[in-house]
Design a protein around this motif. Structure first.
Motif, short mmCIF file in Angstrom:
data_model
loop_
_atom_site.label_atom_id
_atom_site.label_comp_id
_atom_site.label_asym_id
_atom_site.label_seq_id
_atom_site.Cartn_x
_atom_site.Cartn_y
_atom_site.Cartn_z
N ARG A 57 0.83 -1.21 0.00
CA ARG A 57 0.00 0.00 0.00
C ARG A 57 0.87 1.26 0.00
N SER A 58 1.94 1.24 0.78
CA SER A 58 2.85 2.40 0.83
C SER A 58 3.55 2.60 -0.51
N LEU A 59 3.94 1.50 -1.16
CA LEU A 59 4.59 1.60 -2.46
C LEU A 59 3.66 2.22 -3.49
N LEU A 60 2.39 1.82 -3.48
CA LEU A 60 1.42 2.39 -4.43
C LEU A 60 1.19 3.87 -4.15
N CYS A 61 1.14 4.24 -2.88
CA CYS A 61 0.97 5.66 -2.54
C CYS A 61 2.17 6.48 -3.01
N ALA A 62 3.37 5.93 -2.84
CA ALA A 62 4.56 6.62 -3.32
C ALA A 62 4.52 6.79 -4.83
N ALA A 63 4.01 5.77 -5.53
CA ALA A 63 3.95 5.82 -6.99
C ALA A 63 2.98 6.89 -7.47
N ILE A 64 1.80 6.97 -6.84
CA ILE A 64 0.82 7.94 -7.33
C ILE A 64 1.27 9.37 -7.00
N GLU A 65 1.91 9.57 -5.86
CA GLU A 65 2.41 10.90 -5.53
C GLU A 65 3.51 11.33 -6.51
N ARG A 66 4.39 10.40 -6.87
CA ARG A 66 5.46 10.76 -7.80
C ARG A 66 4.88 11.15 -9.17
N LEU A 67 3.88 10.42 -9.63
CA LEU A 67 3.30 10.73 -10.93
C LEU A 67 2.76 12.16 -10.98
N PHE A 68 2.06 12.58 -9.94
CA PHE A 68 1.47 13.92 -9.94
C PHE A 68 2.48 15.01 -9.60
N VAL A 69 3.35 14.75 -8.65
CA VAL A 69 4.27 15.80 -8.18
C VAL A 69 5.46 15.95 -9.12
N GLU A 70 6.15 14.85 -9.44
CA GLU A 70 7.40 14.93 -10.21
C GLU A 70 7.20 14.81 -11.71
N ILE A 71 6.34 13.90 -12.12
CA ILE A 71 6.16 13.67 -13.56
C ILE A 71 5.18 14.68 -14.16
N GLY A 72 4.21 15.12 -13.38
CA GLY A 72 3.32 16.18 -13.82
C GLY A 72 2.10 15.72 -14.57
N VAL A 73 1.65 14.48 -14.35
CA VAL A 73 0.45 14.01 -15.03
C VAL A 73 -0.78 14.73 -14.49
N ASP A 74 -1.86 14.66 -15.27
CA ASP A 74 -3.12 15.30 -14.87
C ASP A 74 -4.14 14.28 -14.38
N GLY A 75 -3.87 13.01 -14.61
CA GLY A 75 -4.79 11.97 -14.17
C GLY A 75 -4.15 10.61 -14.30
N VAL A 76 -4.76 9.62 -13.65
CA VAL A 76 -4.33 8.23 -13.77
C VAL A 76 -5.54 7.36 -14.04
N ARG A 77 -5.28 6.23 -14.66
CA ARG A 77 -6.31 5.21 -14.87
C ARG A 77 -5.78 3.91 -14.28
N LEU A 78 -6.48 3.37 -13.27
CA LEU A 78 -6.06 2.15 -12.60
C LEU A 78 -6.55 0.93 -13.37
N ASP A 79 -5.61 0.16 -13.90
CA ASP A 79 -5.95 -1.09 -14.58
C ASP A 79 -6.49 -2.10 -13.56
N LEU A 80 -7.59 -2.78 -13.93
CA LEU A 80 -8.19 -3.81 -13.07
C LEU A 80 -8.25 -3.38 -11.60
N ALA A 81 -8.76 -2.19 -11.40
CA ALA A 81 -8.77 -1.61 -10.05
C ALA A 81 -9.63 -2.42 -9.08
N GLU A 82 -10.53 -3.22 -9.58
CA GLU A 82 -11.38 -4.03 -8.70
C GLU A 82 -10.57 -4.91 -7.76
N ILE A 83 -9.35 -5.29 -8.20
CA ILE A 83 -8.51 -6.18 -7.39
C ILE A 83 -8.02 -5.48 -6.13
N LEU A 84 -7.84 -4.17 -6.19
CA LEU A 84 -7.34 -3.43 -5.03
C LEU A 84 -8.43 -3.32 -3.97
N ASP A 85 -8.05 -3.36 -2.71
CA ASP A 85 -9.02 -3.25 -1.62
C ASP A 85 -9.50 -1.81 -1.47
N ASP A 86 -10.64 -1.64 -0.84
CA ASP A 86 -11.26 -0.32 -0.74
C ASP A 86 -10.43 0.66 0.07
#
Length: 623
Positions: free
Chosen positions: A301-330
């Motif tokens: 969970r911490s690794l995924l949080c680090a990944a999403i923060e890096r995408l928005f803060v450092e890479i500068g994306v405007d959005g993400v799309r989670l592949d097969l997001a149903e697998i992830l817990d709520d």
């Protein structure tokens, strides 16, 4: 155990802190860990530093080392179950790998990039998205790209591919298929699409300038002088160029499973609960790819949080799309959303709400994620390919947006991403060809014209749909995935060839088709986005063949500089094979966009309209 592990992992800033020389590894099963450093992965000399074991309150192992002047490339050597293994850092911000099957991977000492500036707000009320594969856009010889198949070529080619194509179609954003690091070559074949991730924080070398310069077996990203070139910088530069042109960027992320390569550190270091397992202790496979991640685990969970923060803060994306997001817990899905919005309040967060193990669009939408709408996709395909194509209340519900979601009718359109074609499955045009029993594209000119008309009709219906919409690369011009050996191909995830590459050598007719597709998006932005943003629920009017959705509008809905502010906007469509009529309430309707024939007649206090077959139109009524 969970709370202690989560607090420890979050506080320790795992991985390499950059040139400050601090290293931290979470390896609960390790008996001993050494940090290996080299100035080049193939250097004969290396520096070994024993890592110090730090135990938290829950007795879990965290290994740390502090060195002066890191050497540039590093791995970890561990004792696990009586064996010695070497692994790259699962929290690598950048990696280099040998360009071959089973090649070694080394982590790269990498400082965080400065926070990205600017960005583009993508409103879930109306955003239009073009889904593309970076390599496919400019790998065909017709693309005339300076560095074929690269991030750079998306904005630097001679064929109008990539960004220029998005501008021609007048969409709001590009959605890039996965750009995180993955093993391109594996024993089972080529991972062309990128849905077999290896290092979640690192950017793939596949789209870097140096990919084609690197010989087989060479080290990706490292030039002749031994200098490392981080593809994350090239991705960020692409995003900045898109932003300068007014186009947003969304990236597809795969956080439900990992690649099957034996050297993947999440596989090698797994203490037994990083990867998901079934009731028999076997690896779960709800992804269909194996190696499902256990997002309930605090480390993952911490690794995924680090990944999403890096995408928005450092890479500068405007959005993400989670592949097969149903697998992830709520809990993880909620935390990812919270982390993203904390660093980017206007982030567009999209989720694919199904997997082999479940189907949860309602729940993911309630959690605040915009979900892919297979209900919309199937409704439109059924309507277009049915023999009689009548006007239907189901189609009205689909075009009004998110009708299937258990949310407020005034808001649910914001949480259903409407599409009719994506990277998965047959292109819409091929589905039409198969329904028409066409053995191969262009073998029957009459049916080819029918196919083109149907794909244009589908594009127009998408353009007038309330809520976020997505189109796929090639959809605008009825692209096919057909070859002589296999016929129409459903899934092309492993094809780095002309089946996937976009051929940009358009004839005049195709150029006109693309121009009309762009005109529809322009009309959407001009006449529909203002009313989509309001909380007004559209009113459906059904005839025998023609149907309409009516949107009320106030003067506040329209731009301040608009001289005449319509009080109502109507979207009409006729899927039938003959022209047909419909009565609309009130008089004073005028046509603002209709590529095909439409006539409006006054009929007492109402208006009678006649709409050409297989056509869509936008009308407004002035105050």
């Amino acid at each position: 155990m969970g709370a202690g592990v989560c607090a420890l992992v979050t506080a320790s800033q795992l991985g390499c802190s950059g040139h400050t020389g601090r290293f931290a590894l979470w390896a609960p099963q390790a008996g001993r860990v050494e940090l290996i450093e080299r100035v080049h992965p193939e250097a004969e000399e290396q520096r070994l530093t024993p890592m110090e074991l730090v135990r938290g309150d829950d007795e879990q192992s965290l290994w740390r080392a502090q060195v002066q002047a890191p050497l540039g490339y590093y791995r970890y050597r561990l004792e696990l179950d009586g064996h010695t293994v070497e692994v790259a850092d699962p929290w690598s911000r950048a990696i280099t790998r040998q360009k071959k099957i089973g090649g070694q991977v080394w982590s790269v000492v990498s400082d965080p990039l400065p926070a990205a500036a600017g960005g583009k707000t993508l409103s879930p009320d109306s955003v239009s998205i073009l889904e593309i594969h970076v390599g496919d856009q400019t790998s065909h010889p017709s693309a005339d790209g300076q560095v074929a198949g690269s991030f750079e070529a998306l904005t630097n080619n001679g064929a109008g591919a990539g960004l220029e194509h998005a501008l021609r179609l007048q969409v709001d954003a590009l959605e890039l298929l996965p750009v995180a690091s993955w093993p391109f070559y594996e024993q089972q074949g080529v991972n062309h699409w990128g849905y077999m991730p290896g290092y979640l924080l690192a950017v793939t070398h596949r789209y870097s300038r140096r990919w084609h310069m690197t010989p087989s077996g060479g080290w990706l990203g490292i030039d002749e002088q031994g200098v490392f070139h981080d593809p994350a910088i090239e991705l960020r530069a692409l995003i900045e160029r898109c932003h300068a042109a007014g186009v947003g960027v969304i990236v597809d992320v795969v956080w439900n499973h990992i690649s099957a390569e034996p050297s993947n550190p999440l596989r090698q270091l797994d203490p037994g609960d990083w990867l998901a397992r079934d009731e028999h202790g076997q690896l779960a496979n709800h992804s269909g790819c194996g190696n499902d991640l256990n997002s309930n685990n605090p480390y993952i969970r911490s690794l995924l949080c680090a990944a999403i923060e890096r995408l928005f803060v450092e890479i500068g994306v405007d959005g993400v799309r989670l592949d097969l997001a149903e697998i992830l817990d709520d809990t993880t899905l909620s935390l990812l959303r919270t982390r993203a919005l904390a660093v980017r309040p206007d982030a567009l967060l999209i989720a694919e709400p199904w997997s082999l193990g479940g189907y949860r669009p309602d729940q993911l939408a309630k959690l605040g994620w915009v979900v892919w709408s297979d209900v919309y996709r199937e409704a439109l395909r059924d309507a277009l390919l049915s023999p009689d194509r009548p006007a239907s209340r189901q189609l009205c519900a689909s075009l009004s947006g998110g009708a299937q979601l258990p949310l407020s009718p005034a808001l649910r359109h914001r949480f259903a991403l409407n599409y009719i074609e994506s990277h998965d499955g047959h292109p819409l045009a091929d589905a039409c060809r198969m329904a028409l029993r066409v053995d191969a594209p262009h073998t029957d000119q009459g049916k080819a014209a029918v196919t083109l008309k149907l794909t244009q009709l589908a594009w127009a219906l998408l353009a007038v749909t309330r809520g976020p919409i997505m189109v796929h690369q090639g959809q605008a011009f009825a692209r096919s995935k057909w070859d002589r050996s296999h016929g129409y191909i459903r899934d092309t995830y492993n094809r780095d060839d002309e089946i996937n590459w976009i051929d940009w050598s358009f004839d005049p007719q195709t150029q006109r088709v693309i121009a009309q597709a762009g005109s529809w998006m322009q009309a959407r932005r001009r006449w529909l986005e203002p009313v989509f943003r309001s909380a007004q629920i559209p009113h459906a009017v059904l005839g025998e063949q023609v149907a309409a959705l009516l949107y009320s509008a106030s003067s506040a809905s329209w731009p301040e500089d608009q001289q005449v502010c319509p009080s109502m906007v109507a979207v009409l469509w006729n899927l039938g094979r003959d022209s047909s009529s419909l009565t609309l309430p009130g008089r004073g309707w005028r046509v603002v966009f209709a590529p095909d024939a439409i006539q409006v007649f006054a009929a007492g206090p109402q208006s009678q309209l006649s709409l050409a077959s297989e056509s869509v139109a936008i009308l407004v009524r002035d105050p």
